[in-house]
Design a protein around this motif. Structure first.
Motif, PDB file in Angstrom:
ATOM      1  N   LEU A   2       0.821  -1.198   0.000  1.00 39.54           N
ATOM      2  CA  LEU A   2       0.000   0.000   0.000  1.00 39.54           C
ATOM      3  C   LEU A   2       0.864   1.261   0.000  1.00 39.54           C
ATOM      4  O   LEU A   2       0.588   2.211  -0.733  1.00 39.54           O
ATOM      5  N   ALA A   3       1.943   1.256   0.778  1.00 35.94           N
ATOM      6  CA  ALA A   3       2.842   2.416   0.824  1.00 35.94           C
ATOM      7  C   ALA A   3       3.544   2.620  -0.512  1.00 35.94           C
ATOM      8  O   ALA A   3       3.666   3.756  -1.000  1.00 35.94           O
ATOM      9  N   ILE A   4       4.010   1.541  -1.130  1.00 38.24           N
ATOM     10  CA  ILE A   4       4.699   1.649  -2.423  1.00 38.24           C
ATOM     11  C   ILE A   4       3.740   2.147  -3.499  1.00 38.24           C
ATOM     12  O   ILE A   4       4.071   3.059  -4.272  1.00 38.24           O
ATOM     13  N   TYR A   5       2.540   1.571  -3.575  1.00 35.50           N
ATOM     14  CA  TYR A   5       1.564   2.007  -4.565  1.00 35.50           C
ATOM     15  C   TYR A   5       1.166   3.459  -4.355  1.00 35.50           C
ATOM     16  O   TYR A   5       1.017   4.222  -5.309  1.00 35.50           O
ATOM     17  N   THR A   6       0.977   3.869  -3.084  1.00 36.72           N
ATOM     18  CA  THR A   6       0.601   5.252  -2.803  1.00 36.72           C
ATOM     19  C   THR A   6       1.694   6.214  -3.245  1.00 36.72           C
ATOM     20  O   THR A   6       1.407   7.252  -3.861  1.00 36.72           O
ATOM     21  N   ALA A   7       2.940   5.881  -2.968  1.00 42.78           N
ATOM     22  CA  ALA A   7       4.047   6.764  -3.347  1.00 42.78           C
ATOM     23  C   ALA A   7       4.188   6.860  -4.869  1.00 42.78           C
ATOM     24  O   ALA A   7       4.289   7.959  -5.426  1.00 42.78           O
ATOM     25  N   VAL A   8       4.170   5.736  -5.545  1.00 39.36           N
ATOM     26  CA  VAL A   8       4.370   5.722  -6.999  1.00 39.36           C
ATOM     27  C   VAL A   8       3.206   6.399  -7.726  1.00 39.36           C
ATOM     28  O   VAL A   8       3.403   7.274  -8.578  1.00 39.36           O
ATOM     29  N   TYR A   9       1.968   6.019  -7.380  1.00 45.15           N
ATOM     30  CA  TYR A   9       0.821   6.596  -8.066  1.00 45.15           C
ATOM     31  C   TYR A   9       0.594   8.045  -7.681  1.00 45.15           C
ATOM     32  O   TYR A   9       0.144   8.846  -8.499  1.00 45.15           O
ATOM     33  N   GLY A  10       0.885   8.407  -6.443  1.00 45.24           N
ATOM     34  CA  GLY A  10       0.784   9.808  -6.041  1.00 45.24           C
ATOM     35  C   GLY A  10       1.737  10.688  -6.817  1.00 45.24           C
ATOM     36  O   GLY A  10       1.368  11.770  -7.292  1.00 45.24           O
ATOM     37  N   PHE A  11       2.987  10.233  -6.966  1.00 46.28           N
ATOM     38  CA  PHE A  11       3.975  10.983  -7.736  1.00 46.28           C
ATOM     39  C   PHE A  11       3.562  11.096  -9.203  1.00 46.28           C
ATOM     40  O   PHE A  11       3.610  12.183  -9.798  1.00 46.28           O
ATOM     41  N   ALA A  12       3.115   9.972  -9.794  1.00 45.82           N
ATOM     42  CA  ALA A  12       2.717   9.986 -11.208  1.00 45.82           C
ATOM     43  C   ALA A  12       1.507  10.884 -11.442  1.00 45.82           C
ATOM     44  O   ALA A  12       1.480  11.648 -12.412  1.00 45.82           O
ATOM     45  N   LEU A  13       0.516  10.801 -10.572  1.00 48.87           N
ATOM     46  CA  LEU A  13      -0.668  11.648 -10.744  1.00 48.87           C
ATOM     47  C   LEU A  13      -0.339  13.123 -10.545  1.00 48.87           C
ATOM     48  O   LEU A  13      -0.892  13.986 -11.243  1.00 48.87           O
ATOM     49  N   ASN A  14       0.557  13.425  -9.620  1.00 52.46           N
ATOM     50  CA  ASN A  14       0.967  14.811  -9.415  1.00 52.46           C
ATOM     51  C   ASN A  14       1.665  15.357 -10.664  1.00 52.46           C
ATOM     52  O   ASN A  14       1.356  16.464 -11.119  1.00 52.46           O
ATOM     53  N   LYS A  15       2.606  14.600 -11.210  1.00 54.75           N
ATOM     54  CA  LYS A  15       3.304  15.043 -12.422  1.00 54.75           C
ATOM     55  C   LYS A  15       2.338  15.164 -13.595  1.00 54.75           C
ATOM     56  O   LYS A  15       2.421  16.091 -14.396  1.00 54.75           O
ATOM     57  N   TRP A  16       1.412  14.221 -13.740  1.00 47.13           N
ATOM     58  CA  TRP A  16       0.434  14.283 -14.823  1.00 47.13           C
ATOM     59  C   TRP A  16      -0.448  15.519 -14.665  1.00 47.13           C
ATOM     60  O   TRP A  16      -0.693  16.231 -15.639  1.00 47.13           O
ATOM     61  N   TRP A  17      -0.932  15.782 -13.453  1.00 47.60           N
ATOM     62  CA  TRP A  17      -1.802  16.938 -13.229  1.00 47.60           C
ATOM     63  C   TRP A  17      -1.067  18.238 -13.513  1.00 47.60           C
ATOM     64  O   TRP A  17      -1.645  19.160 -14.094  1.00 47.60           O
ATOM     65  N   MET A  18       0.194  18.347 -13.093  1.00 50.44           N
ATOM     66  CA  MET A  18       0.962  19.553 -13.356  1.00 50.44           C
ATOM     67  C   MET A  18       1.145  19.761 -14.871  1.00 50.44           C
ATOM     68  O   MET A  18       1.088  20.888 -15.353  1.00 50.44           O
ATOM     69  N   PHE A  19       1.349  18.683 -15.607  1.00 53.50           N
ATOM     70  CA  PHE A  19       1.508  18.767 -17.056  1.00 53.50           C
ATOM     71  C   PHE A  19       0.200  19.153 -17.736  1.00 53.50           C
ATOM     72  O   PHE A  19       0.161  20.015 -18.624  1.00 53.50           O
ATOM     73  N   VAL A  20      -0.894  18.521 -17.332  1.00 55.24           N
ATOM     74  CA  VAL A  20      -2.178  18.756 -17.995  1.00 55.24           C
ATOM     75  C   VAL A  20      -2.746  20.123 -17.628  1.00 55.24           C
ATOM     76  O   VAL A  20      -3.335  20.802 -18.471  1.00 55.24           O
ATOM     77  N   SER A  21      -2.550  20.563 -16.392  1.00 51.18           N
ATOM     78  CA  SER A  21      -3.170  21.825 -15.973  1.00 51.18           C
ATOM     79  C   SER A  21      -2.416  23.057 -16.476  1.00 51.18           C
ATOM     80  O   SER A  21      -2.965  24.156 -16.459  1.00 51.18           O
ATOM     81  N   ASN A  22      -1.179  22.910 -16.924  1.00 48.12           N
ATOM     82  CA  ASN A  22      -0.443  24.061 -17.464  1.00 48.12           C
ATOM     83  C   ASN A  22      -0.744  24.300 -18.914  1.00 48.12           C
ATOM     84  O   ASN A  22      -1.046  23.574 -19.697  1.00 48.12           O
TER      85      ASN A  22
END
Length: 109
Positions: free
Chosen positions: A89-109
């Motif tokens: 759960l910790a590994i999935y949260t870290a990996v998917y949280g990082f990926a979603l954050n980077k994706w959101w920053m890319f899409v929202s700009n």
């Protein structure tokens, strides 16, 4: 994968999200980024051999034995199939949280 309906519905939802991103941003690059992040996310959740990873974290480095596989098959039921392992759960949260954050920053700009 035993149930293809989950994979099929996940891909349909991903297509709808890609369509919304494409219409709202009018950017083909952002649509492709959404596709890549979505497919990798779906593959990371639905495709792993959960019989192998549904063991204690310390046993992940050793192969699964026939006895362990037979015990898992005999023990399998609908509610007990996916047990919560905190390391996973910790590994999935870290990996998917990082990926979603980077994706959101890319899409929202």
């Amino acid at each position: 994968m035993a149930n293809d309906a989950v994979l099929r519905s996940s891909l349909i939802w991903l297509a709808a999200i890609i369509l919304v991103v494409g219409i709202s941003t009018q950017s083909f690059k952002k649509m492709i980024a959404t596709y890549v992040v979505g497919v990798l996310g779906i593959a990371g959740v639905l495709l792993p051999d959960w019989g192998y990873f549904n063991r204690d974290f310390s046993r992940w480095t050793s192969p699964i034995t026939a006895e362990e596989r037979a015990a898992q098959i005999a023990q399998r039921s609908g509610s007990k199939r996916f047990r919560i392992h905190y390391m996973r759960l910790a590994i999935y949260t870290a990996v998917y949280g990082f990926a979603l954050n980077k994706w959101w920053m890319f899409v929202s700009n």
